[in-house]
Write an enzyme that holds these catalytic residues in place. Structure first.
Site, mmCIF file in Angstrom:
data_model
loop_
_atom_site.group_PDB
_atom_site.id
_atom_site.type_symbol
_atom_site.label_atom_id
_atom_site.label_comp_id
_atom_site.label_asym_id
_atom_site.label_seq_id
_atom_site.Cartn_x
_atom_site.Cartn_y
_atom_site.Cartn_z
ATOM 1 N N GLY A 114 42.216 40.223 36.347
ATOM 2 C CA GLY A 114 42.546 38.810 36.456
ATOM 3 C C GLY A 114 41.348 37.961 36.057
ATOM 4 N N GLU A 115 41.235 36.743 36.628
ATOM 5 C CA GLU A 115 40.159 35.788 36.306
ATOM 6 C C GLU A 115 40.268 35.285 34.868
ATOM 7 O OE1 GLU A 115 36.271 37.525 36.873
ATOM 8 O OE2 GLU A 115 36.684 38.187 38.918
ATOM 9 N N GLY A 116 41.320 35.646 34.160
ATOM 10 C CA GLY A 116 41.391 35.336 32.736
ATOM 11 C C GLY A 116 40.606 36.307 31.880
#
Lengths: 336, 336
Positions: A303-305
């Site tokens: 995640g987190e981009g």
């Protein structure tokens, strides 16, 4: 310039009147691509990406000079069901880590020259436990979507929406199951690393959440089983569309936000490319439902981009090759 | 410091006494990886790449700050057999394009902050048509390998060997067929875009070239059916090994150079990662023979080191995440 929507109804209107790509710029890019000093098609997927960028940037020589990573964080009431390997305090701790530059996404932003915006949304006020009640009221949903809307830098030429939120793979699974069908087990995975018992609890939570739904309207689904960071990503993707800023989609959770737009309007993700396919098994299924082919497949599941940020390099390279290469005529190379 | 080899025999000695990765640095990197602010394994393949880099850079916090792209060009006598869609003049024209900054690889070098070295090797003196005679004498082979050896910047911290040479997919196919068996058709593809008749001519040329071989010794195969740019890439990869510089392998032709080292010593490619799998069908087969998993699969089939250059971004990102992220203790994040 599109006005900031003040109601969910205004958001629905926007979804019914989406900005379109610039066909003339795309045709110009196709023509230019055929003249560049390489055999036809030899840059593979980079050629498609460059032509797609041309359409959204409105020029036959697109460039990526100001990519923006916008990360949204939210907390989830559904963690009460024991669906995550990490405690919910980690959401706020990781937001501090983003702010101090210590997370993976900070290193990726630096590596690829992207700016980074972090918006923590009411972390001390988790969404409702969606197995028992709606995650968000309509008012909360609108606020969260507008956090995303407002976070987009109109000067950005590429957007990566990312997220942090302990429990949010469960929310993403419930959204996906509600919109695309199948059983809960099709959409749940190990997230940050739950064991078999945790996985069973995730499936039950998704089943219970979907069973509570009274409507499959995408925005109603988002309010009922979504999360603030997911709503914000959807808002950011929609704002990017009004600004014709191309978007790179990250993993399962970012794609669940994209799915809300897709289910609202079939063409709503035309300005989005899938950055990667993650190791979260349901991401492959969700990308299929969104009809998106990922650029990367490196087993990320953070995640987190992060997966989309990694793909910034690919998209930058596509633009640089297309717009920087010499043509056969310019270089005096025989065209074969 | 390893001395520059003055004979093929000295090259054989080097291949029997290869530099090894730093085990202590790799163990340190594994330990560090387990402390970084992410769920275990969440960065997927990036984690493996970072630990591999640690071993070759001899530090538990590897960095990529000075990547080098080294491109070698050669001409091939086998083009007389009608094996390419482009005339041989294109080799020198594309070298000029590299020099003037107009090729795809120039844009990729700029995008990923790499220096670029271009060595054209005797373009006015093509190799022998290997269906009729050896491509190179032993003396020519040594000279070409040393062009590669000398081109490596000892200050580089990552190397991408690339190539240009009309006709060189035929040479790469002949090398692969000689070293790994199978029939010619297993190893020939459309290269820059030959038609069915051209493809049949390529297969016949490979068959004829392999039939002429009197030895399967890798360096003898390289002399008999190889090319100067392929020999130079093999020399550059070997030099990088002596300097413990990690290498990203490009497509089918670069991998045919790598195959010469691999067939000489099973561990000779331990310092190499496969940057991508190209659209040239035999590349998948060759990567399998080399036991390498590609980082990217984007349908490129250009050569010039382009696929490997695209992977510089991935390798840089792996090092940046590993060496730049905070640990759980540093960030005050609960470790789950």
């Amino acid at each position: 310039m599109t006005h900031r929507p003040a109601t969910l109804s205004a958001i629905r209107t926007l979804l019914a009147n989406l900005a379109k790509a610039d066909d003339a710029a795309m045709h110009g890019a196709v023509a230019r691509n055929g003249q560049l000093t390489k055999p036809p098609g030899a840059l593979g997927r980079l050629e498609d990406v460059a032509i797609w960028l041309a359409g959204w940037q409105g020029t036959d020589t697109p460039r990526i000079q100001a990519p923006q990573i916008a990360i949204f964080a939210g907390n989830h009431g559904v963690v009460a069901q024991g669906v995550s390997a990490f405690p919910p305090e980690v959401t706020v701790q990781m937001v501090a880590n983003f702010t101090h530059g210590g997370a993976a996404i900070n290193q990726l932003a630096k590596t690829f020259g992207a700016s980074m915006t972090v918006k923590a949304i009411d972390l001390d006020r988790p969404t409702g436990d969606f197995t028992q009640t709606d995650a968000m009221s309509e008012a909360d949903l609108l606020v969260a979507m507008l956090v995303g809307w407002d976070a987009v830098d109109p000067k950005a030429d590429l957007l990566v929406p990312g997220e942090m939120g302990i429990g949010n793979t469960t929310s993403a699974a419930a959204i996906s199951c509600a919109l695309f069908g199948g059983v809960a087990e099709d959409w749940v995975g190990r997230g940050t690393g739950v064991d078999d018992a945790g996985l069973a609890r995730k499936a039950k939570a998704v089943r219970d959440g979907v069973a509570r739904l009274t409507s499959r309207d995408p925005l109603a689904v988002l309010a009922a089983v979504g999360g603030r960071e997911i709503a914000a990503m959807a808002g950011a993707m929609l704002r990017a569309r009004t600004l014709r800023i191309p978007v790179i989609l990250d993993g399962f959770i970012a794609c669940s936000a994209a799915a809300i737009l897709h289910a609202s309007a079939p063409s709503a993700l035309d300005h989005c490319v899938a950055g990667h396919v993650s190791a979260e098994a349901a991401h492959t299924r969700l990308l299929g439902a969104l009809n998106k082919q990922p650029l990367l497949s490196l087993g990320l599941r953070l995640g987190e981009g992060s997966g989309a940020a990694l793909a910034i390099g690919i998209v930058k390279a596509a633009a640089a090759c297309h717009s920087g290469m010499a043509t056969f005529a310019e270089a005096g190379v025989a065209a074969g």
